[in-house]
Scaffold this motif. Structure first.
Motif, mmCIF file in Angstrom:
data_model
loop_
_atom_site.group_PDB
_atom_site.id
_atom_site.type_symbol
_atom_site.label_atom_id
_atom_site.label_comp_id
_atom_site.label_asym_id
_atom_site.label_seq_id
_atom_site.Cartn_x
_atom_site.Cartn_y
_atom_site.Cartn_z
ATOM 1 N N ASN A 206 0.825 -1.205 0.000
ATOM 2 C CA ASN A 206 0.000 0.000 0.000
ATOM 3 C C ASN A 206 0.859 1.254 0.000
ATOM 4 O OD1 ASN A 206 -2.928 -0.732 0.103
ATOM 5 N ND2 ASN A 206 -2.249 -1.917 1.875
ATOM 6 N N HIS A 209 2.265 1.752 -3.424
ATOM 7 C CA HIS A 209 1.239 2.370 -4.266
ATOM 8 C C HIS A 209 1.190 3.878 -4.038
ATOM 9 C CE1 HIS A 209 -2.850 3.735 -5.298
ATOM 10 N NE2 HIS A 209 -2.785 2.829 -6.273
ATOM 11 N N ASP A 210 1.233 4.290 -2.774
ATOM 12 C CA ASP A 210 1.211 5.726 -2.461
ATOM 13 C C ASP A 210 2.419 6.440 -3.069
ATOM 14 O OD1 ASP A 210 -1.083 5.265 -1.018
ATOM 15 O OD2 ASP A 210 -0.089 5.294 0.938
ATOM 16 N N LYS A 214 0.014 7.097 -7.654
ATOM 17 C CA LYS A 214 -1.173 6.641 -8.363
ATOM 18 C C LYS A 214 -2.410 7.284 -7.747
ATOM 19 C CE LYS A 214 0.390 3.571 -11.358
ATOM 20 N NZ LYS A 214 0.025 3.521 -12.779
ATOM 21 N N LYS A 216 -6.054 7.396 -6.251
ATOM 22 C CA LYS A 216 -6.696 6.414 -5.390
ATOM 23 C C LYS A 216 -7.678 5.539 -6.147
ATOM 24 C CE LYS A 216 -6.154 8.524 -0.857
ATOM 25 N NZ LYS A 216 -6.833 8.979 0.386
ATOM 26 N N ARG A 219 -6.153 1.409 -8.423
ATOM 27 C CA ARG A 219 -5.497 0.611 -7.400
ATOM 28 C C ARG A 219 -4.605 -0.462 -8.000
ATOM 29 N NH1 ARG A 219 -5.073 3.033 -2.854
ATOM 30 N NH2 ARG A 219 -4.316 1.010 -2.139
ATOM 31 N N SER A 220 -3.965 -0.170 -9.140
ATOM 32 C CA SER A 220 -3.083 -1.158 -9.757
ATOM 33 C C SER A 220 -1.695 -0.579 -9.996
ATOM 34 C CB SER A 220 -3.674 -1.649 -11.087
ATOM 35 O OG SER A 220 -3.685 -0.614 -12.044
ATOM 36 N N LEU A 221 -0.722 -1.474 -10.049
ATOM 37 C CA LEU A 221 0.663 -1.114 -10.344
ATOM 38 C C LEU A 221 1.222 -2.132 -11.330
ATOM 39 C CD1 LEU A 221 1.976 -0.556 -6.693
ATOM 40 C CD2 LEU A 221 1.518 1.256 -8.350
ATOM 41 N N ASP A 225 6.413 -0.300 -12.101
ATOM 42 C CA ASP A 225 6.068 0.682 -11.062
ATOM 43 C C ASP A 225 6.695 0.283 -9.728
ATOM 44 O OD1 ASP A 225 4.468 2.307 -12.706
ATOM 45 O OD2 ASP A 225 2.670 1.127 -12.285
ATOM 46 N N VAL A 226 6.549 -0.989 -9.374
ATOM 47 C CA VAL A 226 7.096 -1.472 -8.098
ATOM 48 C C VAL A 226 8.617 -1.365 -8.106
ATOM 49 C CG1 VAL A 226 7.217 -3.400 -6.473
ATOM 50 C CG2 VAL A 226 5.130 -3.041 -7.820
ATOM 51 N N VAL A 276 -3.883 -3.473 -5.890
ATOM 52 C CA VAL A 276 -3.637 -3.146 -4.483
ATOM 53 C C VAL A 276 -4.950 -2.658 -3.870
ATOM 54 C CG1 VAL A 276 -2.161 -1.878 -2.876
ATOM 55 C CG2 VAL A 276 -1.309 -2.436 -5.167
ATOM 56 N N ASP A 278 -6.071 -2.294 -0.879
ATOM 57 C CA ASP A 278 -6.023 -1.605 0.409
ATOM 58 C C ASP A 278 -6.917 -2.277 1.455
ATOM 59 O OD1 ASP A 278 -5.228 0.231 2.293
ATOM 60 O OD2 ASP A 278 -6.627 1.799 1.664
#
Length: 302
Positions: A206, A209-210, A214, A216, A219-221, A225-226, A276, A278
């Motif tokens: 999470n 992601h923040d 991205k 809200k 909710r994907s990456l 991205d990671v 993601v 959450d």
């Protein structure tokens, strides 16, 4: 309008979470409204993964924290609660003794749950958010990682592995465990699904992601991205992560090893994207309590 008040206590290896929720019912509709949320960074795994037990200092803090939570349960006049402990308490030589002490001193009952039960509770809420496709649910905690293969809304296979963010920073050997993860993926996933999407749960994904900036609603990456977030965070010292990135101290040191686990699993399973949602163990506990107390499946969130 009627309501029922529920509480969840999630005793993890890195932090302990406490939440009180009101379930409001009106004209056949139901919403979950959070009344109280506390996250305390006790990091039980710091002792357990090195010493195989919870030391006296952390035990004392743990007892005081549980006493505080019991007082809050009483003050909020909670109708039902569930307190569960995961990897660190499972492996602590004195885990069951401490749990019994909490019950004797404060009348607070704690259940030490298996990795499989932990994954099952999280899946209660994860499955509600999925389209009928193929997914690999990855939940990275402080001391364990749970993998769940989900297809068309059903869990087909699951496994808990002794690898996690706190365990990693304590320099517990993880190479063999990563090999075991790869073997499990080869057994259940490789060559069987044309497309499989990862689902990531846990505080670290999470936060990734923040940091990826991205919106809200998205909710994907992607795997890139990671990787980009990991590279970005690695460019800061621990102190800079806390001050400049405004990460909690107990998040600043574990986000890199946690990201590594998510990426390893995604690469091994050839997942190009990770959702993601959450949600976490406490949310699964809330749904379990809800189903235990109210036999209705129409749930909304607020």
């Amino acid at each position: 309008m009627s309501n029922i008040r529920l509480a969840a206590i999630d005793i993890g290896s890195n932090a302990i979470r406490f939440q009180v929720t009101n379930v409001l019912s009106y004209e056949g509709q139901h919403i979950f409204k959070r009344l109280e949320y506390i996250r305390f960074p006790l990091r039980l795994g710091e002792d357990v993964f090195k010493l195989k037990k919870i030391g006296s200092e952390k035990e004392d803090k743990f007892l005081r924290l549980m006493h505080s939570f019991k007082l809050l349960l009483d003050l909020y006049e909670v109708d039902d609660y569930y307190a569960c402990a995961t990897s660190a308490m499972r492996e602590a030589e004195n885990g069951y003794k401490i749990v019994e002490k909490v019950n004797q001193l404060f009348g607070l009952k704690i259940k030490i749950i298996s990795g499989e039960t932990e994954a099952e509770l999280i899946n209660r809420v994860v499955l509600k958010k999925l389209d009928p496709q193929n997914y690999l649910h990855i939940d990275v905690g402080g001391g364990s990682t749970e993998l769940n293969l989900i297809s068309n809304g059903k869990k087909l296979a699951s496994k808990s592995f002794k690898i996690g963010s706190v365990r990693s920073i304590e320099q517990i050997e993880s190479t063999d465990i990563l090999d075991n993860i790869d073997n499990w993926i080869r057994q259940y996933i490789t060559g069987k699904y044309k497309v499989i999407t990862a689902i990531g749960t846990g505080g670290n994904i999470n936060k990734v992601h923040d940091l990826a900036n991205k919106r809200k609603i998205d909710r994907s990456l992607t795997l890139k991205d990671v990787q980009d977030v990991q590279t970005y965070v690695e460019g800061f010292t621990l102190e800079e992560r806390i001050f400049k990135l405004q990460l909690n101290h107990d998040r600043a040191d574990v986000i890199i090893p946690a990201s590594h686990i998510y990426m390893h699993v995604m690469k091994s399973a050839k997942c190009r994207k990770i959702l993601v949602p959450d949600v976490g163990l406490k949310d699964g506990v809330m749904h379990m309590l809800y189903e235990r107390n109210i036999k209705d499946t129409e749930v909304g969130f607020k």
